[in-house]
Design an enzyme around this catalytic site. Structure first.
Site, mmCIF file in Angstrom:
data_model
loop_
_atom_site.group_PDB
_atom_site.id
_atom_site.type_symbol
_atom_site.label_atom_id
_atom_site.label_comp_id
_atom_site.label_asym_id
_atom_site.label_seq_id
_atom_site.Cartn_x
_atom_site.Cartn_y
_atom_site.Cartn_z
ATOM 1 N N HIS A 31 0.840 -1.204 0.000
ATOM 2 C CA HIS A 31 0.000 0.000 0.000
ATOM 3 C C HIS A 31 0.872 1.250 0.000
ATOM 4 O O HIS A 31 0.637 2.192 -0.776
ATOM 5 C CB HIS A 31 -0.884 0.063 1.255
ATOM 6 C CG HIS A 31 -1.936 -0.978 1.353
ATOM 7 N ND1 HIS A 31 -2.125 -1.735 2.488
ATOM 8 C CD2 HIS A 31 -2.886 -1.386 0.470
ATOM 9 C CE1 HIS A 31 -3.143 -2.550 2.305
ATOM 10 N NE2 HIS A 31 -3.621 -2.368 1.087
ATOM 11 N N LYS A 55 -16.317 -6.459 6.302
ATOM 12 C CA LYS A 55 -15.002 -6.963 6.698
ATOM 13 C C LYS A 55 -14.870 -6.957 8.211
ATOM 14 O O LYS A 55 -15.304 -6.031 8.890
ATOM 15 C CB LYS A 55 -13.881 -6.118 6.080
ATOM 16 C CG LYS A 55 -13.774 -6.289 4.584
ATOM 17 C CD LYS A 55 -12.517 -5.657 4.066
ATOM 18 C CE LYS A 55 -12.377 -5.899 2.570
ATOM 19 N NZ LYS A 55 -11.121 -5.360 2.062
ATOM 20 N N ARG A 104 -2.482 -5.784 -7.772
ATOM 21 C CA ARG A 104 -1.434 -6.799 -7.593
ATOM 22 C C ARG A 104 -1.515 -7.909 -8.632
ATOM 23 O O ARG A 104 -0.503 -8.496 -8.985
ATOM 24 C CB ARG A 104 -1.545 -7.439 -6.208
ATOM 25 C CG ARG A 104 -1.247 -6.500 -5.064
ATOM 26 C CD ARG A 104 -1.557 -7.138 -3.737
ATOM 27 N NE ARG A 104 -3.005 -7.396 -3.698
ATOM 28 C CZ ARG A 104 -3.579 -8.359 -3.009
ATOM 29 N NH1 ARG A 104 -2.862 -9.169 -2.271
ATOM 30 N NH2 ARG A 104 -4.886 -8.520 -3.028
ATOM 31 N N SER A 141 -3.086 -7.427 3.105
ATOM 32 C CA SER A 141 -3.475 -7.345 4.519
ATOM 33 C C SER A 141 -3.915 -8.708 5.033
ATOM 34 O O SER A 141 -3.590 -9.094 6.162
ATOM 35 C CB SER A 141 -4.600 -6.325 4.699
ATOM 36 O OG SER A 141 -4.166 -5.039 4.357
#
Length: 173
Positions: A31, A55, A104, A141
């Site tokens: 990030h 989340k 990514r 993460s």
């Protein structure tokens, strides 16, 4: 200056504010790299730390913001702000011209491309994709959390302040 160059210049001038959004639970070196690179392109980068009810976050919204602020403190025109509602509404409030997303892999692109179409449809805001540095593309993460749960060293994946906060969080639980 011909018409095409004038148009390109106009568009670049209008892309001075970018929103880089995510849950950032936790913020990773991947990030940070995308945000650092964005800060070289845009005159102002707002890191929009999202509240996402779907989340299960380890850190509350304000803690995630503070971790990001410390991790990004060396970038003078990068701001970190919490977002609780729709990102496009926040982007309009901030007068941002673009949402910037680090990508990514193909899975990231597929998800973010669909979101970009929705954002353009409902708010007219464009999304730009910035490929992650290949040396950092494996970091997420979720991966950091998984490694932490198994007691692995995460210091090469997150900023030092984040590694310390995760260590403290684990010690308290």
């Amino acid at each position: 200056m011909d018409g095409n160059n004038a148009e390109k210049q106009y568009k670049l001038e209008n892309m001075s504010i970018a929103i880089c959004s995510g849950t950032f639970d936790p913020i990773t070196l991947g990030h940070c790299d995308v945000i650092a690179r964005a800060s070289q392109i845009f005159s102002r980068v707002i890191v929009a730390v999202a509240q996402n009810a779907s989340k299960n976050t380890w850190f509350d919204l304000e803690t995630r913001c503070e971790l990001a602020r410390v991790a990004l403190k060396d970038f003078s025109h990068v701001e970190v702000k919490p977002v609780k509602g729709l990102l496009v509404d926040f982007a309009k409030q901030q007068q941002a011209q673009v949402i910037l997303k680090g990508i990514r892999n193909l899975q990231d692109y597929t998800y973010e491309d669909a979101m970009s179409m929705v954002n353009r449809k409902i708010a007219g805001i464009e999304t730009l994709f910035l490929p992650t540095d290949p040396q950092l593309a494996h970091i997420s993460s979720s991966m950091v959390k998984e490694l932490t749960l198994h007691g692995a060293d995460i210091t090469e994946f997150v900023p030092a302040n984040v590694a310390q906060a995760i260590s403290q969080l684990r010690a308290e639980s």
